[in-house]
Design a protein around this motif. Structure first.
Motif, PDB file in Angstrom:
ATOM      1  N   LEU A  45       0.826  -1.199   0.000  1.00 17.99           N
ATOM      2  CA  LEU A  45       0.000   0.000   0.000  1.00 17.99           C
ATOM      3  C   LEU A  45       0.871   1.263   0.000  1.00 17.99           C
ATOM      4  N   VAL A  46       1.954   1.220   0.749  1.00 16.04           N
ATOM      5  CA  VAL A  46       2.895   2.349   0.756  1.00 16.04           C
ATOM      6  C   VAL A  46       3.526   2.520  -0.620  1.00 16.04           C
ATOM      7  N   ALA A  61       1.144   4.197  -2.909  1.00 14.04           N
ATOM      8  CA  ALA A  61       1.029   5.621  -2.576  1.00 14.04           C
ATOM      9  C   ALA A  61       2.234   6.405  -3.070  1.00 14.04           C
ATOM     10  N   GLU A  62       3.421   5.826  -2.937  1.00 13.93           N
ATOM     11  CA  GLU A  62       4.644   6.499  -3.402  1.00 13.93           C
ATOM     12  C   GLU A  62       4.621   6.719  -4.906  1.00 13.93           C
ATOM     13  N   GLY A  98       1.887   7.268  -6.506  1.00 19.15           N
ATOM     14  CA  GLY A  98       0.729   8.091  -6.816  1.00 19.15           C
ATOM     15  C   GLY A  98      -0.366   7.324  -7.528  1.00 19.15           C
ATOM     16  N   ASN A 151      -8.315  -0.065   4.319  1.00 22.77           N
ATOM     17  CA  ASN A 151      -7.517   0.933   3.603  1.00 22.77           C
ATOM     18  C   ASN A 151      -8.173   1.354   2.288  1.00 22.77           C
TER      19      ASN A 151
END
Length: 243
Positions: A86-87, A90-91, A93, A168
């Motif tokens: 998930l990170v 997100a990184e 985008g 999430n």
């Protein structure tokens, strides 16, 4: 097969390219061809010890697998967590796109799924610790080295993992013949996880109940099912197309 063995030219080459920690490289005795020579050169550049050995020893190390004249010894594959995926999304985008494998036991199928997941832009693949195959040399080779470039988590409970994903904001879709919508009708535009079941039994009951949606593949011929990795590939590329 031991999880610290990597066999085959593609798998070893991609492991080197990805910077995986390798303890030693074993290559077939004799004058190397161009492809094997490039692998040897890359290993030397990384100061990985190289040993020449005969085919019999390579066969033994590879436990009958098609090693193509090269076997690497490395540390056990380093799994990540679902939160890491998930990170990672997100990184970049991007909305998360995760593939969940429910008790997939065939290493060739799992390897093919990992290869397709990487090609389709998935942020990770989740496999089960029990009643499912882990990342072995056969899986690595079947993935054509994609294992070295793909985030893979190995979890005890896929049902609990689905709960984490839902918390999430990830919608979970199960690939199941009973689905009311086909994969061409489903909305895969946002944060999504797709669940692919085992070769013989499909998605297990508890995992099926945890899914937000069940989606089917249209089957218009006499055959009513597809190989697990083929079904997974269709779903993954439909997600990629709609994103």
């Amino acid at each position: 097969m031991n999880e610290n063995i990597i066999i085959g030219r593609n798998s070893v080459q991609e492991a080197l390219r990805a910077g995986r920690a390798l303890d030693k490289l074993y290559v077939r005795q004799g004058e190397p061809d161009a492809a094997l020579g490039r692998i040897i050169a890359a290993a030397r550049a990384l100061r990985i010890p190289i040993a020449e050995t005969d085919k019999r020893r390579l066969d033994t190390m590879a436990e009958g697998g098609n090693h193509q004249g090269v076997v690497a010894l490395g540390r056990l594959y380093e799994y990540v967590s679902v939160e890491d995926m998930l990170v990672y999304a997100a990184e970049r985008g991007e909305a998360p796109f995760i593939v969940l494998c429910d008790k997939v036991c065939d290493p060739h199928n799992l390897g093919a799924m990992i290869r397709t997941a990487n090609a389709a832009g998935a942020h990770g693949v989740v496999i089960t610790k029990h009643e499912g195959v882990g990342v072995t040399a056969v899986v690595d080779k079947a993935s054509a080295g994609a294992v070295s470039h793909t985030k893979i988590a190995r979890v005890t409970s896929l049902a609990k993992t689905i709960d984490v994903l839902k918390a999430n904001g990830v919608w979970v879709t199960g690939a199941d013949g009973s689905g009311e919508k086909t994969l061409f009708e489903a909305d895969f535009s946002g944060a999504v996880a797709i669940v692919v079941g085992s070769e013989g039994e499909g998605i297990s009951r508890l995992v099926r109940e945890k899914c937000d949606f069940l989606v089917s593949i249209p089957m218009r011929g006499a055959i009513t099912s597809l190989n697990a990795s083929v079904a997974a590939a269709l779903f993954m590329y439909e997600v990629a197309r709609k994103r």
